[in-house]
Design a protein around this motif. Structure first.
Motif, PDB file in Angstrom:
ATOM      1  N   THR A 124       0.837  -1.190   0.000  1.00  0.00           N
ATOM      2  CA  THR A 124       0.000   0.000   0.000  1.00  0.00           C
ATOM      3  C   THR A 124       0.876   1.246   0.000  1.00  0.00           C
ATOM      4  O   THR A 124       1.797   1.374   0.808  1.00  0.00           O
ATOM      5  CB  THR A 124      -0.954   0.005   1.223  1.00  0.00           C
ATOM      6  N   GLY A 125       0.615   2.131  -0.948  1.00  0.00           N
ATOM      7  CA  GLY A 125       1.451   3.321  -1.068  1.00  0.00           C
ATOM      8  C   GLY A 125       0.826   4.376  -1.957  1.00  0.00           C
ATOM      9  O   GLY A 125      -0.355   4.303  -2.318  1.00  0.00           O
ATOM     10  N   ASP A 126       1.631   5.324  -2.343  1.00  0.00           N
ATOM     11  CA  ASP A 126       1.189   6.524  -3.051  1.00  0.00           C
ATOM     12  C   ASP A 126       1.356   6.350  -4.564  1.00  0.00           C
ATOM     13  O   ASP A 126       2.444   6.052  -5.048  1.00  0.00           O
ATOM     14  CB  ASP A 126       2.018   7.713  -2.556  1.00  0.00           C
ATOM     15  N   ASN A 127       0.260   6.544  -5.285  1.00  0.00           N
ATOM     16  CA  ASN A 127       0.303   6.621  -6.744  1.00  0.00           C
ATOM     17  C   ASN A 127      -0.554   7.795  -7.203  1.00  0.00           C
ATOM     18  O   ASN A 127      -1.313   7.706  -8.165  1.00  0.00           O
ATOM     19  CB  ASN A 127      -0.189   5.316  -7.364  1.00  0.00           C
ATOM     20  N   SER A 128      -0.398   8.925  -6.475  1.00  0.00           N
ATOM     21  CA  SER A 128      -1.210  10.099  -6.786  1.00  0.00           C
ATOM     22  C   SER A 128      -0.756  10.785  -8.063  1.00  0.00           C
ATOM     23  O   SER A 128      -1.493  11.585  -8.638  1.00  0.00           O
ATOM     24  CB  SER A 128      -1.168  11.090  -5.620  1.00  0.00           C
ATOM     25  N   ILE A 152       0.604 -10.995  -4.836  1.00  0.00           N
ATOM     26  CA  ILE A 152       0.825  -9.601  -4.414  1.00  0.00           C
ATOM     27  C   ILE A 152      -0.385  -8.776  -4.838  1.00  0.00           C
ATOM     28  O   ILE A 152      -0.828  -8.854  -5.985  1.00  0.00           O
ATOM     29  CB  ILE A 152       2.104  -9.026  -5.044  1.00  0.00           C
ATOM     30  N   VAL A 153      -0.933  -8.005  -3.919  1.00  0.00           N
ATOM     31  CA  VAL A 153      -2.085  -7.141  -4.194  1.00  0.00           C
ATOM     32  C   VAL A 153      -1.665  -5.701  -3.945  1.00  0.00           C
ATOM     33  O   VAL A 153      -1.005  -5.394  -2.941  1.00  0.00           O
ATOM     34  CB  VAL A 153      -3.285  -7.516  -3.301  1.00  0.00           C
ATOM     35  N   SER A 154      -2.028  -4.814  -4.865  1.00  0.00           N
ATOM     36  CA  SER A 154      -1.606  -3.412  -4.787  1.00  0.00           C
ATOM     37  C   SER A 154      -2.751  -2.500  -4.367  1.00  0.00           C
ATOM     38  O   SER A 154      -3.854  -2.572  -4.927  1.00  0.00           O
ATOM     39  CB  SER A 154      -1.062  -2.949  -6.152  1.00  0.00           C
ATOM     40  N   ASP A 155      -2.478  -1.664  -3.389  1.00  0.00           N
ATOM     41  CA  ASP A 155      -3.381  -0.577  -3.015  1.00  0.00           C
ATOM     42  C   ASP A 155      -2.708   0.720  -3.446  1.00  0.00           C
ATOM     43  O   ASP A 155      -1.723   1.149  -2.849  1.00  0.00           O
ATOM     44  CB  ASP A 155      -3.627  -0.586  -1.511  1.00  0.00           C
ATOM     45  N   TYR A 156      -3.251   1.351  -4.485  1.00  0.00           N
ATOM     46  CA  TYR A 156      -2.633   2.543  -5.059  1.00  0.00           C
ATOM     47  C   TYR A 156      -3.056   3.836  -4.375  1.00  0.00           C
ATOM     48  O   TYR A 156      -2.624   4.903  -4.785  1.00  0.00           O
ATOM     49  CB  TYR A 156      -2.978   2.626  -6.548  1.00  0.00           C
ATOM     50  N   ALA A 157      -3.902   3.746  -3.347  1.00  0.00           N
ATOM     51  CA  ALA A 157      -4.399   4.963  -2.677  1.00  0.00           C
ATOM     52  C   ALA A 157      -4.076   4.935  -1.185  1.00  0.00           C
ATOM     53  O   ALA A 157      -4.828   5.466  -0.372  1.00  0.00           O
ATOM     54  CB  ALA A 157      -5.900   5.112  -2.894  1.00  0.00           C
ATOM     55  N   GLY A 158      -2.941   4.335  -0.833  1.00  0.00           N
ATOM     56  CA  GLY A 158      -2.501   4.359   0.560  1.00  0.00           C
ATOM     57  C   GLY A 158      -1.696   5.612   0.833  1.00  0.00           C
ATOM     58  O   GLY A 158      -0.478   5.557   1.004  1.00  0.00           O
ATOM     59  N   PHE A 159      -2.385   6.739   0.872  1.00  0.00           N
ATOM     60  CA  PHE A 159      -1.695   8.031   0.949  1.00  0.00           C
ATOM     61  C   PHE A 159      -1.122   8.322   2.336  1.00  0.00           C
ATOM     62  O   PHE A 159      -0.214   9.130   2.474  1.00  0.00           O
ATOM     63  CB  PHE A 159      -2.631   9.151   0.523  1.00  0.00           C
ATOM     64  N   ASP A 160      -1.686   7.716   3.358  1.00  0.00           N
ATOM     65  CA  ASP A 160      -1.086   7.785   4.691  1.00  0.00           C
ATOM     66  C   ASP A 160      -1.480   6.519   5.446  1.00  0.00           C
ATOM     67  O   ASP A 160      -2.219   5.670   4.921  1.00  0.00           O
ATOM     68  CB  ASP A 160      -1.470   9.063   5.444  1.00  0.00           C
ATOM     69  N   THR A 161      -1.001   6.376   6.663  1.00  0.00           N
ATOM     70  CA  THR A 161      -1.199   5.128   7.399  1.00  0.00           C
ATOM     71  C   THR A 161      -2.673   4.867   7.681  1.00  0.00           C
ATOM     72  O   THR A 161      -3.152   3.728   7.546  1.00  0.00           O
ATOM     73  CB  THR A 161      -0.408   5.170   8.719  1.00  0.00           C
ATOM     74  N   TRP A 162      -3.409   5.897   8.070  1.00  0.00           N
ATOM     75  CA  TRP A 162      -4.839   5.714   8.354  1.00  0.00           C
ATOM     76  C   TRP A 162      -5.580   5.269   7.097  1.00  0.00           C
ATOM     77  O   TRP A 162      -6.382   4.337   7.137  1.00  0.00           O
ATOM     78  CB  TRP A 162      -5.442   7.001   8.904  1.00  0.00           C
ATOM     79  N   ASP A 163      -5.311   5.919   5.974  1.00  0.00           N
ATOM     80  CA  ASP A 163      -5.968   5.531   4.726  1.00  0.00           C
ATOM     81  C   ASP A 163      -5.662   4.071   4.380  1.00  0.00           C
ATOM     82  O   ASP A 163      -6.551   3.318   3.966  1.00  0.00           O
ATOM     83  CB  ASP A 163      -5.496   6.432   3.575  1.00  0.00           C
ATOM     84  N   SER A 164      -4.408   3.661   4.543  1.00  0.00           N
ATOM     85  CA  SER A 164      -4.021   2.285   4.227  1.00  0.00           C
ATOM     86  C   SER A 164      -4.767   1.290   5.114  1.00  0.00           C
ATOM     87  O   SER A 164      -5.237   0.243   4.639  1.00  0.00           O
ATOM     88  CB  SER A 164      -2.514   2.103   4.410  1.00  0.00           C
ATOM     89  N   CYS A 165      -4.896   1.600   6.390  1.00  0.00           N
ATOM     90  CA  CYS A 165      -5.584   0.695   7.316  1.00  0.00           C
ATOM     91  C   CYS A 165      -7.070   0.584   6.994  1.00  0.00           C
ATOM     92  O   CYS A 165      -7.632  -0.523   6.945  1.00  0.00           O
ATOM     93  CB  CYS A 165      -5.395   1.189   8.755  1.00  0.00           C
ATOM     94  N   VAL A 166      -7.709   1.721   6.782  1.00  0.00           N
ATOM     95  CA  VAL A 166      -9.150   1.717   6.488  1.00  0.00           C
ATOM     96  C   VAL A 166      -9.428   1.010   5.171  1.00  0.00           C
ATOM     97  O   VAL A 166     -10.365   0.215   5.052  1.00  0.00           O
ATOM     98  CB  VAL A 166      -9.699   3.157   6.468  1.00  0.00           C
ATOM     99  N   ARG A 167      -8.606   1.267   4.161  1.00  0.00           N
ATOM    100  CA  ARG A 167      -8.826   0.636   2.863  1.00  0.00           C
ATOM    101  C   ARG A 167      -8.553  -0.871   2.926  1.00  0.00           C
ATOM    102  O   ARG A 167      -9.248  -1.649   2.275  1.00  0.00           O
ATOM    103  CB  ARG A 167      -7.931   1.305   1.805  1.00  0.00           C
TER     104      ARG A 167
END
Length: 255
Positions: A124-128, A152-167
């Protein structure tokens, strides 16, 4: 001239005697004479010092709370229980490659997969921005170290730790996960993910305690204040989107 000197001497003696009488009166009354503040600023300085101390305590409270909250949920790569999903948080890129900190997180995830302690890695990370793609760089790194691409699964909208956890919980349907990050960040990650509804455990990977490490620790003090607000207010991520079945499909695929 002599008369003037003698008069000045008598005047000084009288002032000294007057001060002595006043001091004696204070002692008889049971109290010491109040010291005179230099420049009249003593009380103001004390109030300012007290205010600074209070602000420091308030600034450190969220970080202390998160450390206390997460302490019982931290593991090493050798002792962590088998968990189907491992979550790796982004930590910046150097060009198109993971930064050294991020590489160490990914190394720990690859180690867990190889040991059979996890089945799927959610990166999970930033792809803005089109030219900046943390999850894709993380995927390439893991594949090069033996983790199958379909695991491997990608989360392209993990802009911060809270966003990554909620998503991870709401979008990818993750109920339980082992989180992987550096020691200075893992307490916050565990606390936020558990607050978001995950049964989360954390691995704080070993790293060299250099200037960047201590800078990261200092940054955590500020980030913990925002994290406390996230736990309290529970905002939606910057981008929530539709539910995805990437984790479910990856778990169903052959190892």
């Amino acid at each position: 001239m002599r008369k003037g000197v003698r008069a000045a001497s008598r005047e000084r003696a009288e002032r000294t005697a007057l001060k002595a009488r006043r001091a004696a009166a204070h002692l008889v009354a049971g109290r010491a004479p109040a010291p005179r503040a230099a420049g009249g600023r003593g009380p103001g300085r004390r109030r300012a010092l007290l205010a600074v101390m209070v602000l420091c305590v308030l600034a450190l409270l969220p970080a202390a709370w998160m450390r206390f909250s997460a302490d019982g949920h931290l593991r090493s790569t050798a002792e962590v229980e088998r968990t189907e999903v491992a979550v790796v948080f982004g930590a910046g890129l150097w060009g198109e490659e993971p930064s050294p900190y991020l590489a160490r997180r990914l190394d720990a995830a690859a180690e867990l997969y190889e040991a059979g302690r996890t089945e799927v890695v959610l990166v999970t990370g930033d792809n803005s921005r089109e030219e900046y793609d943390e999850p894709e760089a993380m995927r390439r790194y893991l594949v090069a170290r033996g983790v199958p691409d379909h695991r491997i699964v990608s989360d392209y909208a993990g802009f911060d730790t809270w966003d990554s956890c909620v998503r991870a919980r709401k979008i990818f349907g993750v109920d339980k996960a082992v989180l992987i990050s550096q020691g200075f960040h893992i307490h916050r990650a565990v606390t936020l993910c558990r607050s978001a509804g995950l049964q989360a455990y954390g691995i704080g990977v070993d790293d060299r305690h250099d200037v960047s490490w201590y800078a990261g620790g200092a940054r955590e003090v500020l980030a913990s204040g925002k994290a406390a607000l996230d736990v309290l207010l529970r905002p939606d991520p910057l981008f929530l989107g539709e539910q995805e079945e990437g984790v479910t499909r990856a778990l169903e695929s052959p190892r």
